[in-house]
Write an enzyme that holds these catalytic residues in place. Structure first.
Site, mmCIF file in Angstrom:
data_model
loop_
_atom_site.group_PDB
_atom_site.id
_atom_site.type_symbol
_atom_site.label_atom_id
_atom_site.label_comp_id
_atom_site.label_asym_id
_atom_site.label_seq_id
_atom_site.Cartn_x
_atom_site.Cartn_y
_atom_site.Cartn_z
ATOM 1 N N ARG A 7 116.510 89.431 -2.225
ATOM 2 C CA ARG A 7 117.380 88.293 -1.951
ATOM 3 C C ARG A 7 116.708 86.953 -2.252
ATOM 4 O O ARG A 7 117.372 85.919 -2.269
ATOM 5 C CB ARG A 7 117.838 88.328 -0.481
ATOM 6 C CG ARG A 7 118.853 89.416 -0.177
ATOM 7 C CD ARG A 7 119.530 89.191 1.174
ATOM 8 N NE ARG A 7 118.588 89.241 2.277
ATOM 9 C CZ ARG A 7 118.252 90.355 2.927
ATOM 10 N NH1 ARG A 7 118.787 91.506 2.556
ATOM 11 N NH2 ARG A 7 117.400 90.323 3.933
ATOM 12 N N ASP A 33 90.892 89.116 -15.171
ATOM 13 C CA ASP A 33 89.471 89.457 -15.189
ATOM 14 C C ASP A 33 89.199 90.904 -14.795
ATOM 15 O O ASP A 33 88.053 91.336 -14.731
ATOM 16 C CB ASP A 33 88.685 88.520 -14.265
ATOM 17 C CG ASP A 33 89.109 88.630 -12.808
ATOM 18 O OD1 ASP A 33 90.128 89.310 -12.534
ATOM 19 O OD2 ASP A 33 88.446 88.038 -11.942
ATOM 20 N N GLY A 34 90.264 91.664 -14.506
ATOM 21 C CA GLY A 34 90.084 93.053 -14.108
ATOM 22 C C GLY A 34 89.896 93.236 -12.623
ATOM 23 O O GLY A 34 89.803 94.366 -12.147
ATOM 24 N N ASP A 58 89.463 81.689 -13.496
ATOM 25 C CA ASP A 58 89.046 81.508 -12.101
ATOM 26 C C ASP A 58 87.528 81.568 -11.975
ATOM 27 O O ASP A 58 86.979 81.885 -10.924
ATOM 28 C CB ASP A 58 89.689 82.560 -11.188
ATOM 29 C CG ASP A 58 89.610 82.169 -9.709
ATOM 30 O OD1 ASP A 58 89.760 80.980 -9.416
ATOM 31 O OD2 ASP A 58 89.394 83.052 -8.861
ATOM 32 N N LEU A 122 87.015 87.945 -2.009
ATOM 33 C CA LEU A 122 86.838 87.353 -3.324
ATOM 34 C C LEU A 122 86.596 85.855 -3.209
ATOM 35 O O LEU A 122 87.230 85.164 -2.409
ATOM 36 C CB LEU A 122 88.070 87.605 -4.194
ATOM 37 C CG LEU A 122 88.267 89.046 -4.688
ATOM 38 C CD1 LEU A 122 89.570 89.142 -5.475
ATOM 39 C CD2 LEU A 122 87.097 89.488 -5.546
ATOM 40 N N SER A 123 85.676 85.372 -4.018
ATOM 41 C CA SER A 123 85.361 83.952 -4.021
ATOM 42 C C SER A 123 85.337 83.418 -5.444
ATOM 43 O O SER A 123 84.545 82.570 -5.802
ATOM 44 C CB SER A 123 83.999 83.714 -3.351
ATOM 45 O OG SER A 123 83.726 82.336 -3.260
ATOM 46 N N GLY A 124 86.210 83.951 -6.266
ATOM 47 C CA GLY A 124 86.250 83.525 -7.657
ATOM 48 C C GLY A 124 85.845 84.647 -8.586
ATOM 49 O O GLY A 124 85.671 85.797 -8.181
#
Length: 203
Positions: A7, A33-34, A58, A122-124
């Site tokens: 919706r 980036d995988g 990133d 994750l940090s980049g």
């Protein structure tokens, strides 16, 4: 990004909309980036709206520095391959003290002053653009031209620079890279001058 809902389709609905004004293109970024984006999501995005897909890395300042701990602003990150995670607290060099062990089951994991292990937050990314192009090509099965345009022409169009960037047309800026058949960078040119060349390309 908000998830797709039947919706309230959000960005997915926008990318497939037939009500956009003539000549209007919606651009959107994908981290190929995988790690950040599942290959199936890349395929769906490409098939839904390939003309507006912009590849982004990133990548953080630790790109090219190798595995280990690096600094991102005031935060420490742990680089492992092509991925950067928020680093956990360093172990106390003086050994364990009276400080209690962490009793919190972090979900998702994050840096904690009582934890000595790294996290999986994750940090980049550490993936350069050519890695993203190759992964995008493999994940989507698109043409080589489409993959390269997502990293060059589309970003230039988004910024309104398509007459000078992202193209090899006459009169455009001579900023470009030379790739081998497997899309690895062999040389970089800025304003028509060679500024970097891979060792293999010098032979």
């Amino acid at each position: 990004m908000l998830p797709f809902h039947h919706r309230d389709p959000g960005i997915v609905g926008l990318l497939t909309s037939d009500r956009l004004p003539a000549g209007r293109c919606i651009f959107y970024g994908m981290i190929a980036d995988g790690t950040h984006t599942n290959p199936a999501a890349l395929r769906i995005a490409h098939r839904a709206h390939p003309q507006g897909l912009v590849l982004v890395t990133d990548a953080i300042p630790a790109l090219g520095l190798g595995n280990g701990r690096h600094t991102l602003g005031q935060q420490e990150v742990e680089v492992d391959g092509l991925t950067a995670y928020v680093a956990g607290e360093r172990p106390d060099p003086l050994g364990p003290r009276s400080q209690p062990a962490c009793q919190v089951a972090h979900d998702p994991p994050r840096a904690c002053p009582l934890c000595s292990q790294g996290t999986k937050t994750l940090s980049g990314s550490i993936a350069p653009m050519d890695v993203c192009v190759r992964h995008f090509l493999q994940a989507t099965g698109c043409s080589m031209e489409s993959a390269l345009e997502a990293a060059s022409l589309h970003p230039a169009q988004l910024l309104g620079l398509e007459k000078s960037k992202g193209t090899l047309d006459f009169g455009a800026d001579a900023d470009f890279v030379v790739l081998d058949d497997s899309l690895h960078v062999q040389a970089t040119y800025i304003s028509g001058e060679l500024v970097w060349q891979a060792d293999a390309a010098r032979q």
